[in-house]
Design a protein around this motif. Structure first.
Motif, PDB file in Angstrom:
ATOM      1  N   LEU A  43       0.832  -1.211   0.000  1.00  0.00           N
ATOM      2  CA  LEU A  43       0.000   0.000   0.000  1.00  0.00           C
ATOM      3  C   LEU A  43       0.862   1.256   0.000  1.00  0.00           C
ATOM      4  CD1 LEU A  43      -2.996  -0.625   2.410  1.00  0.00           C
ATOM      5  CD2 LEU A  43      -3.053  -0.180  -0.028  1.00  0.00           C
ATOM      6  N   ALA A  44       1.976   1.217   0.724  1.00  0.00           N
ATOM      7  CA  ALA A  44       2.853   2.391   0.775  1.00  0.00           C
ATOM      8  C   ALA A  44       3.413   2.707  -0.609  1.00  0.00           C
ATOM      9  CB  ALA A  44       3.986   2.162   1.778  1.00  0.00           C
ATOM     10  N   ASP A  45       3.779   1.679  -1.362  1.00  0.00           N
ATOM     11  CA  ASP A  45       4.283   1.894  -2.716  1.00  0.00           C
ATOM     12  C   ASP A  45       3.190   2.478  -3.608  1.00  0.00           C
ATOM     13  OD1 ASP A  45       6.339   1.462  -4.869  1.00  0.00           O
ATOM     14  OD2 ASP A  45       4.720   0.184  -5.634  1.00  0.00           O
ATOM     15  N   LEU A  46       1.969   1.972  -3.488  1.00  0.00           N
ATOM     16  CA  LEU A  46       0.849   2.521  -4.273  1.00  0.00           C
ATOM     17  C   LEU A  46       0.607   3.985  -3.921  1.00  0.00           C
ATOM     18  CD1 LEU A  46      -1.777  -0.364  -4.167  1.00  0.00           C
ATOM     19  CD2 LEU A  46      -0.738   0.608  -6.212  1.00  0.00           C
ATOM     20  N   ALA A  47       0.682   4.313  -2.627  1.00  0.00           N
ATOM     21  CA  ALA A  47       0.419   5.687  -2.187  1.00  0.00           C
ATOM     22  C   ALA A  47       1.492   6.652  -2.685  1.00  0.00           C
ATOM     23  CB  ALA A  47       0.318   5.740  -0.667  1.00  0.00           C
ATOM     24  N   GLU A  59       8.146  10.893   2.815  1.00  0.00           N
ATOM     25  CA  GLU A  59       9.188  10.309   3.668  1.00  0.00           C
ATOM     26  C   GLU A  59       8.618   9.147   4.503  1.00  0.00           C
ATOM     27  OE1 GLU A  59      11.927  11.868   7.320  1.00  0.00           O
ATOM     28  OE2 GLU A  59      11.672  13.214   5.616  1.00  0.00           O
ATOM     29  N   THR A  60       7.424   9.340   5.032  1.00  0.00           N
ATOM     30  CA  THR A  60       6.764   8.284   5.808  1.00  0.00           C
ATOM     31  C   THR A  60       6.437   7.088   4.926  1.00  0.00           C
ATOM     32  OG1 THR A  60       5.815   9.920   7.295  1.00  0.00           O
ATOM     33  CG2 THR A  60       4.776   7.754   7.276  1.00  0.00           C
ATOM     34  N   LYS A  66       9.789   0.350   2.990  1.00  0.00           N
ATOM     35  CA  LYS A  66      11.027  -0.382   3.305  1.00  0.00           C
ATOM     36  C   LYS A  66      10.802  -1.375   4.444  1.00  0.00           C
ATOM     37  CE  LYS A  66      14.452   2.979   1.781  1.00  0.00           C
ATOM     38  NZ  LYS A  66      15.518   3.908   2.204  1.00  0.00           N
ATOM     39  N   GLN A  67      10.065  -0.953   5.482  1.00  0.00           N
ATOM     40  CA  GLN A  67       9.773  -1.851   6.596  1.00  0.00           C
ATOM     41  C   GLN A  67       8.955  -3.051   6.131  1.00  0.00           C
ATOM     42  OE1 GLN A  67       7.766   0.738   9.345  1.00  0.00           O
ATOM     43  NE2 GLN A  67       9.658   1.372  10.360  1.00  0.00           N
ATOM     44  N   PHE A  68       7.966  -2.783   5.287  1.00  0.00           N
ATOM     45  CA  PHE A  68       7.119  -3.850   4.761  1.00  0.00           C
ATOM     46  C   PHE A  68       7.935  -4.827   3.916  1.00  0.00           C
ATOM     47  CE2 PHE A  68       4.183  -5.190   1.266  1.00  0.00           C
ATOM     48  CZ  PHE A  68       3.396  -6.038   2.016  1.00  0.00           C
ATOM     49  N   TYR A  84       6.571  -9.803  -1.368  1.00  0.00           N
ATOM     50  CA  TYR A  84       6.412  -8.374  -1.669  1.00  0.00           C
ATOM     51  C   TYR A  84       6.103  -8.198  -3.146  1.00  0.00           C
ATOM     52  CZ  TYR A  84       7.711  -3.453  -2.163  1.00  0.00           C
ATOM     53  OH  TYR A  84       7.722  -2.106  -2.432  1.00  0.00           O
ATOM     54  N   SER A  85       5.099  -7.392  -3.427  1.00  0.00           N
ATOM     55  CA  SER A  85       4.730  -7.129  -4.810  1.00  0.00           C
ATOM     56  C   SER A  85       4.388  -5.654  -4.968  1.00  0.00           C
ATOM     57  CB  SER A  85       3.522  -7.989  -5.194  1.00  0.00           C
ATOM     58  OG  SER A  85       3.176  -7.791  -6.540  1.00  0.00           O
ATOM     59  N   ARG A  86       4.649  -5.148  -6.152  1.00  0.00           N
ATOM     60  CA  ARG A  86       4.305  -3.766  -6.491  1.00  0.00           C
ATOM     61  C   ARG A  86       3.295  -3.777  -7.614  1.00  0.00           C
ATOM     62  NH1 ARG A  86      10.279  -1.223  -6.109  1.00  0.00           N
ATOM     63  NH2 ARG A  86       9.925  -0.210  -4.102  1.00  0.00           N
ATOM     64  N   HIS A  87       2.526  -2.727  -7.691  1.00  0.00           N
ATOM     65  CA  HIS A  87       1.548  -2.559  -8.759  1.00  0.00           C
ATOM     66  C   HIS A  87       2.259  -2.601 -10.106  1.00  0.00           C
ATOM     67  CE1 HIS A  87      -1.085   0.450 -11.080  1.00  0.00           C
ATOM     68  NE2 HIS A  87      -1.650  -0.728 -11.168  1.00  0.00           N
ATOM     69  N   GLY A  88       1.874  -3.541 -10.962  1.00  0.00           N
ATOM     70  CA  GLY A  88       2.448  -3.633 -12.303  1.00  0.00           C
ATOM     71  C   GLY A  88       3.798  -4.298 -12.390  1.00  0.00           C
ATOM     72  N   SER A  89       4.289  -4.893 -11.297  1.00  0.00           N
ATOM     73  CA  SER A  89       5.617  -5.507 -11.341  1.00  0.00           C
ATOM     74  C   SER A  89       5.527  -6.996 -11.623  1.00  0.00           C
ATOM     75  CB  SER A  89       6.346  -5.278 -10.013  1.00  0.00           C
ATOM     76  OG  SER A  89       5.717  -6.006  -8.984  1.00  0.00           O
ATOM     77  N   CYS A  90       6.664  -7.591 -11.913  1.00  0.00           N
ATOM     78  CA  CYS A  90       6.746  -9.026 -12.168  1.00  0.00           C
ATOM     79  C   CYS A  90       6.883  -9.778 -10.851  1.00  0.00           C
ATOM     80  CB  CYS A  90       7.966  -9.347 -13.022  1.00  0.00           C
ATOM     81  SG  CYS A  90       7.910  -8.639 -14.665  1.00  0.00           S
ATOM     82  N   CYS A  91       6.422 -11.021 -10.859  1.00  0.00           N
ATOM     83  CA  CYS A  91       6.627 -11.884  -9.704  1.00  0.00           C
ATOM     84  C   CYS A  91       8.050 -12.420  -9.737  1.00  0.00           C
ATOM     85  CB  CYS A  91       5.665 -13.054  -9.761  1.00  0.00           C
ATOM     86  SG  CYS A  91       3.951 -12.592  -9.578  1.00  0.00           S
ATOM     87  N   PRO A  92       8.609 -12.745  -8.585  1.00  0.00           N
ATOM     88  CA  PRO A  92       9.948 -13.358  -8.593  1.00  0.00           C
ATOM     89  C   PRO A  92       9.880 -14.779  -9.122  1.00  0.00           C
ATOM     90  CG  PRO A  92       9.071 -13.307  -6.378  1.00  0.00           C
ATOM     91  CD  PRO A  92       8.111 -12.533  -7.234  1.00  0.00           C
TER      92      PRO A  92
END
Length: 193
Positions: A43-47, A59-60, A66-68, A84-92
């Motif tokens: 969620l932090a990456d999406l925000a 900054e928050t 990073k903590q997540f 860990y996954s990001r919106h639109g990223s590839c899976c490992p």
């Protein structure tokens, strides 16, 4: 010189044979790499995509992301269930299959505990045709919430039907998402606001 080239060629052939017959875990599609972990979208990456526009502190958000990320790498209970996954990223590659990018869908949203106060869904058909004041009367549908190893996980409830919804998260992370929920309770993020 001939012995060096012959030795080098033999080494390369040996490595190729190992990769073909043994299929080490770092190779995509290897059966040893298959596991049951599911993608958990940060969620932090999406925000960060909307950062200060929604009252978020960049900054928050970076600190929470990073903590997540670290929490899912530590080999603990949550790291054994999700990655860990990001919106639109590839899976490992460790998710298995023949392609590293074979799973674009999320199974849940994740953030460090105490980062969000509220998380709910609104049926998009109702949401688009009501004013903000009228939305209260239709009610907010809460997401299923789990806390594992100080990571808060938001999942689509089992009772949900497939369709388009708006997800809203409030707290240290303020974000609104349009998501398409699939019949298997995975989802695709369509828009970030």
């Amino acid at each position: 010189m001939k012995n060096v080239l012959t030795g080098f060629a033999a080494g390369v052939l040996l490595l190729l044979a190992i990769a073909y017959f043994v299929k080490p875990t770092w190779l995509c599609g290897s059966s040893a790499a298959d596991d049951s972990r599911k993608p958990l979208i940060s969620l932090a990456d999406l925000a960060m995509e909307v950062s200060t526009r929604e009252g978020n502190n960049l900054e928050t958000l970076v600190k929470l992301d990073k903590q997540f990320y670290k929490a899912l790498l530590q080999g603990n209970k949550v790291g054994g269930m999700y990655f860990y996954s990001r919106h639109g990223s590839c899976c490992p590659c460790s998710t298995g299959g023949t392609k590293c990018c074979s799973c674009s869908q999320g199974s849940g949203f994740g953030v460090m505990n105490n980062s969000t106060n509220q998380a709910y869904l609104i049926n998009q058909g109702i949401y688009k045709f009501t004013s903000n004041s009228d939305q209260q009367s239709f009610g907010k549908i809460p997401l299923e919430v789990k806390v594992i190893d100080d990571v808060k996980i938001f999942l689509i409830p089992e009772s949900f039907e497939a369709g388009n919804y708006t997800a809203r998260f409030e707290g240290n992370i303020n974000i609104e998402l349009d998501i398409a929920v699939n019949s298997d309770k995975t989802f695709d993020v369509i828009a970030v606001r």
